[in-house]
Motif scaffolding. Structure first.
Motif, PDB file in Angstrom:
ATOM      1  N   PRO A  25      28.377   7.341   2.362  1.00 22.54           N
ATOM      2  CA  PRO A  25      29.103   6.298   3.080  1.00 22.54           C
ATOM      3  C   PRO A  25      30.103   5.631   2.390  1.00 22.54           C
ATOM      4  O   PRO A  25      30.910   5.193   3.147  1.00 22.54           O
ATOM      5  N   ARG A  75      36.859  10.071   5.921  1.00 19.48           N
ATOM      6  CA  ARG A  75      36.809   9.038   6.863  1.00 19.48           C
ATOM      7  C   ARG A  75      36.908   9.125   8.415  1.00 19.48           C
ATOM      8  O   ARG A  75      36.030   8.706   9.125  1.00 19.48           O
ATOM      9  N   MET A  95      33.513  10.695   9.458  1.00 20.22           N
ATOM     10  CA  MET A  95      32.316   9.794   9.422  1.00 20.22           C
ATOM     11  C   MET A  95      32.753   8.647  10.421  1.00 20.22           C
ATOM     12  O   MET A  95      31.577   8.151  10.992  1.00 20.22           O
ATOM     13  N   GLU A  96      33.876   8.199  10.873  1.00 16.15           N
ATOM     14  CA  GLU A  96      34.002   7.165  11.701  1.00 16.15           C
ATOM     15  C   GLU A  96      33.866   7.708  13.123  1.00 16.15           C
ATOM     16  O   GLU A  96      33.332   6.987  13.934  1.00 16.15           O
ATOM     17  N   GLY A 156      32.440  10.694  14.041  1.00 12.53           N
ATOM     18  CA  GLY A 156      31.379  11.568  14.353  1.00 12.53           C
ATOM     19  C   GLY A 156      31.930  13.107  15.011  1.00 12.53           C
ATOM     20  O   GLY A 156      31.254  13.881  15.172  1.00 12.53           O
ATOM     21  N   ARG A 185      29.113  14.900  10.340  1.00 12.21           N
ATOM     22  CA  ARG A 185      28.534  13.609   9.733  1.00 12.21           C
ATOM     23  C   ARG A 185      27.119  13.899   9.769  1.00 12.21           C
ATOM     24  O   ARG A 185      26.357  14.269  10.727  1.00 12.21           O
ATOM     25  N   GLU A 221      23.211  12.026   9.785  1.00 15.08           N
ATOM     26  CA  GLU A 221      22.544  11.078  10.381  1.00 15.08           C
ATOM     27  C   GLU A 221      21.149  11.063  10.087  1.00 15.08           C
ATOM     28  O   GLU A 221      20.671  12.299   9.978  1.00 15.08           O
ATOM     29  N   ASP A 222      20.226  10.097   9.809  1.00 17.64           N
ATOM     30  CA  ASP A 222      18.815  10.063   9.950  1.00 17.64           C
ATOM     31  C   ASP A 222      18.429  10.088  11.174  1.00 17.64           C
ATOM     32  O   ASP A 222      19.015   9.841  12.202  1.00 17.64           O
ATOM     33  N   GLY A 248      19.596   7.359  13.355  1.00 17.90           N
ATOM     34  CA  GLY A 248      20.967   7.286  13.904  1.00 17.90           C
ATOM     35  C   GLY A 248      21.809   6.775  12.706  1.00 17.90           C
ATOM     36  O   GLY A 248      23.111   6.652  12.859  1.00 17.90           O
ATOM     37  N   ARG A 249      21.348   6.341  11.638  1.00 20.99           N
ATOM     38  CA  ARG A 249      22.048   5.860  10.605  1.00 20.99           C
ATOM     39  C   ARG A 249      22.760   6.823   9.700  1.00 20.99           C
ATOM     40  O   ARG A 249      22.433   7.897   9.549  1.00 20.99           O
ATOM     41  N   VAL A 250      24.082   6.390   9.714  1.00 21.75           N
ATOM     42  CA  VAL A 250      25.059   7.422   8.839  1.00 21.75           C
ATOM     43  C   VAL A 250      24.874   7.605   7.493  1.00 21.75           C
ATOM     44  O   VAL A 250      24.633   6.577   6.836  1.00 21.75           O
ATOM     45  N   VAL A 285      28.944  12.427   4.637  1.00 20.59           N
ATOM     46  CA  VAL A 285      29.766  13.708   5.463  1.00 20.59           C
ATOM     47  C   VAL A 285      29.454  14.809   4.607  1.00 20.59           C
ATOM     48  O   VAL A 285      29.776  14.602   3.392  1.00 20.59           O
TER      49      VAL A 285
END
Length: 806
Positions: free
Chosen positions: A145, A189, A192-193, A195, A223, A225-226, A229-231, A234
Motif C-alpha cells: 500500500p 496508484r 490501488m485507488e 480497484g 488490487r 484485499e483481505d 476488504g482492507r487493501v 497491487v
C-alpha cells in the motif's frame, strides 16, 4: 508424502479439522465434534476402544500398522488414510500425527484430520503460488500500500538481470528511468485507488542499468484485499514481449513499405518514399543515394562504384540538421567511408557503435554523418537484377538503442524491394525518354511562316502512367495563302504510339500537299490506319479482330481571303471558337467515328470566321483528366477563352494553368490560332471569257495588276504562267476560267475551272508540237499544284516576290 502447509484457510486449522487423541496403545482417549461429523462415530462409541478396530477396515490394517510404526520412530507422521465411516463407507482423510508426552514417561498421540480433497486443493493452491514465484515465465511484482515492492518472482529477475531479493523494499519503479518510473507509479496508484483491474496494457520502459535498450511488456494489474476488504497492495503480471513487439513492428514496416514504396514510376519519388518509410520506424535519419546513370534512366555499369546523386532524405524532428547537399545534387563519398565500401563491394555495413570522432569534419560535410550525435549506422546496397543502383544509409541519434542484426536484415529486405521499384522506374524512365526523343523528333520543331493565322502552341508530355501518348499537331501552309491546322491523338502509349503518330503526321503532310478537302483527308487517313492495323495482325502483334491501332484527328483549313474555315473531325473533341467580342462557342460538327473503324463516311462543315477570332484545337489531355469530368473540362476551357489575355501566348498559358495539372497523366496538345484577313487590295480576281481570247485577256490583266502592285519585275513570267494555264483550260476543260492573283509572302497565281481533269507534267519529245506548257510553268515558279473542289479544280503557282525562278 507431500508436506501440508497451514494458513488462514488451512483445512487443518483447529476450528476446521477433526481431532482425536490416542494413547501409546492406540486407544482413543479424546474425540471432537468435527471427527464425529466426518466419520459418523459419536465419542461414546469410540473413546476407550482401539482406533484401528473402530476406524480401519481389516484389509487396510496392515498399511495403518506400518504408518503407526513410522510415527513412533519419527515422533510424527503426515499422510492420507482411508477410514471407515459408521455406515461402512470409506472416507479418505489427510492425517497429521504429533507425539505428546507427559513427565517424559507417558506418550500420547494428537491426530488432526481433514477431507483428502480439501487437503489436495490446499496443496494445489500452494503449488500454484510456489510456481508463480519460482517457475512462471511471466513476471510477478507485488506492491504494498505504501507503493514499495514487497516481492517479485524469478521471471522479473531474468527480465531485469537484478536478483529478486534486491527488489524487496524498493519504491515502485525504482529500477526504471525517471519518466518510465513515473508512469509505473501512476499505473499502480490508479489500480490501488480505483480497484479497477488493468488488463494487457502495453508498456514501454527502459532500465537504469541498460538505458539503451527499450523493453516492451504487457501488464495486467489487480488490487489485493483481505476478507474484511482492507487493501493489501497491487499485484502486477508482467509479460516481456519485446522481441514479439519488434517482430510485429518489422512485419508492419514491411507491409507499409509494400503500399508506400513504388507508387509511381519515378526514380526520385521512389527514393524519397523509401527514405520516408525508414523514419522514424527504423532510423532517426535516412538517405538514399543513387548512381548518376540510374537517375537518368540509364543502366549502371557492372563495375561497382561511381558518383551518386542524393534523391531521398528524411529525419526526425524539425530541428534535425538537413543534409549538406540538397536533394538531386551530386554527393561524393570519400575513400574509406562505409558508403564507398558498400558501393565498391556490394555488401551491407552494420556499425552498432560509432565513436563521435569516427568521421572527420570533411566526412560530415560530405553528408556521411547527418548529426554529431549519431551513434549507430547501417549502410545497405540497393541492388536489383544483378546491378547495384546505389546505397541507403540509416542513422540513429535520438533513440539510444543501437542497430541490431535483425535491423540490418529488415533494412536489406526493404532495400531489396525498393531497388526493384527503383529499377522499374529507371526502365520506365529510359522507355519514356526514348519515346519522348522519338516523339519530339517527329513533332514540328517550329511553326512555319504563313499569313493566315497567328499561332500559339503548347505540347506537354504525360508525366505519369504507362508512357507517352501519341498526341500531335501541325500547322501546314497551303496554296492560296490558306493554312491547315491539325491536332490528333493516337490510341495507346509508348514507342509504338509515337511511331504510329509519326506515320500519320507524314501522311497528313502528304495529303495536305494535294490540297484535298478535310473530309477527304480523314478518309485517306482512315484507310492508312486500317492498313497499319492489318500489318500488326499479319505479324502477330495483336489478336485477330482486336482494334489496337486507332486515332482521333481534327483537320481544319482556313482561307484568309474569304474568312472561311472548313473543319472535319474523326472522333476528336470539337474546336472552340472565340469571337472578337469575347463570345465563346463550341463548333457544332458532325460526330464522325475515330480513324481505324473503316468504311464510315466523314463530313466537313464550313464556317465563317471574323478577323481576330480565336480557333482553339486541343486533345483530351486538356479536358479529359481522370479526376475531371469532360463537361466540366469543356466549361473551364470556355471560361478561360472567354476573356483572352491580350497576347496569344498569354491566352494559351492561361488555358494551361486553368486546366492542366502539374503532373498530367495524359499528353496535352493545345493549339490556338487567331485569324487574319488579307487586305482586299492584295487580291485580284477576274472571270475570263471562253475561247482563245481568254489567254490574251489574262496577260493584259496580269500586267496591269502587277504594275499597280509594284511588281513589274514579275510581269513577264507571270504573264507566261497565266497564259499557259488559261490555254490549258481552253484546250482541255472547255468551260469558263477564273484568274486570281494574291499578293502576300509570295505571289500566287490561280486559274480555276469546272473540270476535274488533272493536269500532268511531262517531258515533250523534240518532235512534239505541244506538251511543254506545264514544264515551263514548273521551271518559272517556286511551287505549283492542283487544288480540287466540289465545283472543279484550281491550278496554282507561287513565285517569290524578290525575283523569278530561273
Amino acid at each position: 508424502m507431500t508436506e501440508l502447509s497451514a494458513g488462514h484457510d488451512d483445512p487443518f486449522a483447529p476450528h476446521l479439522a477433526a481431532s482425536a487423541v490416542l494413547d501409546d496403545r492406540g486407544v482413543v482417549v479424546a474425540w471432537n465434534r468435527r471427527a464425529q461429523e466426518l466419520l459418523g462415530h459419536p465419542d461414546t462409541a469410540v473413546i476407550g476402544r482401539p482406533a484401528v478396530e473402530v476406524l480401519v477396515a481389516p484389509r487396510d490394517r496392515p498399511a495403518v500398522t506400518e504408518a503407526a510404526a513410522r510415527c513412533r520412530s519419527a515422533g510424527g507422521w503426515v499422510g492420507v488414510l482411508g477410514l471407515r465411516h459408521r455406515d461402512g463407507r470409506l472416507v479418505e482423510l489427510g492425517i497429521r500425527a504429533h507425539e505428546l508426552s507427559r513427565d517424559g514417561r507417558v506418550r500420547e498421540w494428537f491426530l488432526a484430520g481433514a477431507l483428502a480433497d480439501d487437503v489436495l486443493e490446499r496443496q494445489r493452491d500452494h503449488a500454484v503460488l510456489d510456481g508463480l514465484y519460482r517457475q512462471c515465465p511471466i513476471g510477478l511484482v507485488v506492491h504494498g500500500p505504501d507503493l514499495r515492492i514487497l516481492r517479485v518472482n524469478r521471471a522479473i529477475e531474468r527480465f531485469s538481470g537484478v536478483p529478486a531479493a534486491d527488489f524487496r523494499g524498493l519504491p515502485t519503479g525504482r529500477m526504471l528511468l525517471p519518466d518510465d518510473a513515473r508512469k509505473a507509479v501512476d499505473r499502480v496508484r490508479e489500480v490501488m485507488e480505483t480497484g479497477r483491474p488493468l488488463v494487457y496494457s502495453e508498456q514501454f520502459a527502459r532500465l537504469e542499468q541498460d538505458p539503451a535498450r527499450e523493453q516492451v511488456a504487457l501488464v495486467s494489474s489487480f488490487r489485493m484485499e483481505d476478507p474484511s476488504g482492507r487493501v493489501l497492495g497491487v499485484a502486477e503480471m508482467i509479460e516481456d514481449i519485446t522481441e514479439r513487439h519488434r517482430a510485429q513492428r518489422r512485419l508492419a514496416l514491411l507491409d507499409q513499405a509494400g503500399s508506400r514504396i513504388g507508387t509511381t514510376l519515378d526514380v526520385a519519388e521512389t527514393a524519397r518514399e523509401l527514405a520516408e518509410v525508414m523514419v522514424p520506424h527504423l532510423a532517426d535519419h535516412a538517405s538514399v543515394d543513387l548512381l548518376q546513370p540510374v537517375t537518368r534512366g540509364e543502366e549502371p555499369t557492372r563495375a561497382l562504384g561511381g558518383p551518386v546523386v542524393r534523391l531521398g532524405t528524411c529525419s526526425i524532428g524539425a530541428q534535425q540538421p538537413g543534409p549538406p547537399h540538397p536533394q538531386g545534387e551530386p554527393v561524393a563519398f570519400g575513400p574509406g567511408t562505409p558508403q564507398a565500401g558498400c558501393l565498391a563491394e556490394g555488401r551491407p555495413v552494420l556499425e552498432p557503435v560509432v565513436p563521435p570522432d569516427w568521421f572527420s569534419a570533411e566526412d560530415r560535410q560530405g553528408a556521411h554523418a547527418p548529426d554529431p550525435g549519431a551513434h549507430s549506422l547501417i549502410v545497405v546496397p540497393l541492388a536489383a537484377r544483378g546491378l547495384v543502383l546505389g546505397v541507403m544509409t540509416l542513422w540513429r541519434s535520438r533513440r539510444p538503442d543501437a542497430f541490431e542484426a535483425d535491423d540490418l536484415t529488415l533494412a536489406q529486405e526493404l532495400a531489396s524491394r525498393a531497388a526493384v521499384a527503383i529499377d522499374n522506374a529507371r526502365r520506365f524512365t529510359q522507355q519514356q525518354q526514348t519515346a519522348f526523343a522519338l516523339q519530339s523528333s517527329l513533332l514540328p520543331r517550329a511553326v512555319p511562316d504563313q499569313s493566315a493565322v497567328a499561332v500559339a502552341l503548347r505540347y506537354l508530355p504525360a508525366s505519369a502512367g504507362p508512357g507517352l501518348g501519341g498526341d500531335w499537331f501541325d500547322v501546314i501552309p497551303q496554296s492560296g495563302a490558306r493554312v491547315a491546322l491539325v491536332v490528333g491523338d493516337v490510341v495507346g502509349r509508348g514507342i509504338h504510339a509515337a511511331a504510329t503518330m509519326g506515320r500519320l503526321r507524314t501522311a497528313v503532310h502528304t495529303l495536305a500537299s494535294l490540297d484535298l478537302e478535310p473530309d477527304e483527308v480523314l478518309s485517306r487517313l482512315d484507310d492508312l490506319v486500317n492498313l497499319l492495323a492489318a500489318e500488326q495482325e499479319a505479324v502477330g502483334e495483336r489478336p485477330v479482330g482486336e482494334q489496337v491501332v486507332g486515332a482521333t484527328c481534327l483537320y481544319a483549313v482556313y482561307d484568309p481571303v474569304s474568312g472561311r474555315c472548313s473543319v472535319a473531325r474523326a472522333g476528336h473533341p470539337p474546336p472552340v471558337v472565340t469571337a472578337p467580342d469575347g463570345q465563346v462557342s463550341l463548333l457544332d460538327l458532325p460526330a464522325c467515328p475515330p480513324l481505324g473503324l473503316g468504311g464510315l463516311p466523314f463530313e466537313a462543315r464550313d464556317i465563317e470566321l471574323a478577323e481576330g477570332s480565336l480557333l482553339c484545337l486541343y486533345t483530351n489531355g486538356i479536358i479529359g483528366e481522370r479526376h475531371i469530368d469532360a463537361d466540366i473540362g469543356l466549361a473551364k476551357l470556355r471560361a478561360a477563352l472567354a476573356h483572352p489575355a491580350g497576347a496569344l501566348e498569354r491566352t494559351c498559358q492561361a488555358v494551361v494553368d486553368a486546366l492542366v495539372p502539374s503532373r498530367p497523366s495524359d499528353d496535352v496538345v493545345l493549339l490556338i490560332a487567331r485569324t487574319r484577313m488579307l487586305p482586299s487590295d492584295n487580291v485580284a480576281s477576274w472571270r475570263l471569257p471562253q475561247g482563245p481570247a481568254g489567254a490574251a485577256r489574262a496577260r493584259a490583266l496580269t500586267t496591269a495588276k502587277l504594275t499597280e502592285w509594284g511588281l513589274e519585275h514579275l510581269a513577264f513570267t507571270t504573264e507566261l504562267i497565266a497564259s499557259e494555264l488559261v490555254t490549258n483550260v481552253y484546250r482541255y476543260a472547255g468551260g469558263p476560267a477564273t484568274l486570281r492573283l494574291i499578293r502576300e509572302r509570295c505571289l500566287v497565281c490561280e486559274v480555276s475551272d469546272t473540270s476535274h481533269t488533272s493536269p500532268h507534267l511531262r517531258h515533250a519529245r523534240t518532235t512534239d508540237e505541244g506538251g511543254r506548257g506545264l514544264f515551263l510553268v514548273a521551271q518559272m515558279t517556286e511551287r505549283w499544284g492542283t487544288h480540287y473542289t466540289r465545283e472543279g479544280k484550281t491550278v496554282w503557282t507561287e513565285q517569290p516576290l524578290t525575283g523569278t525562278i530561273v
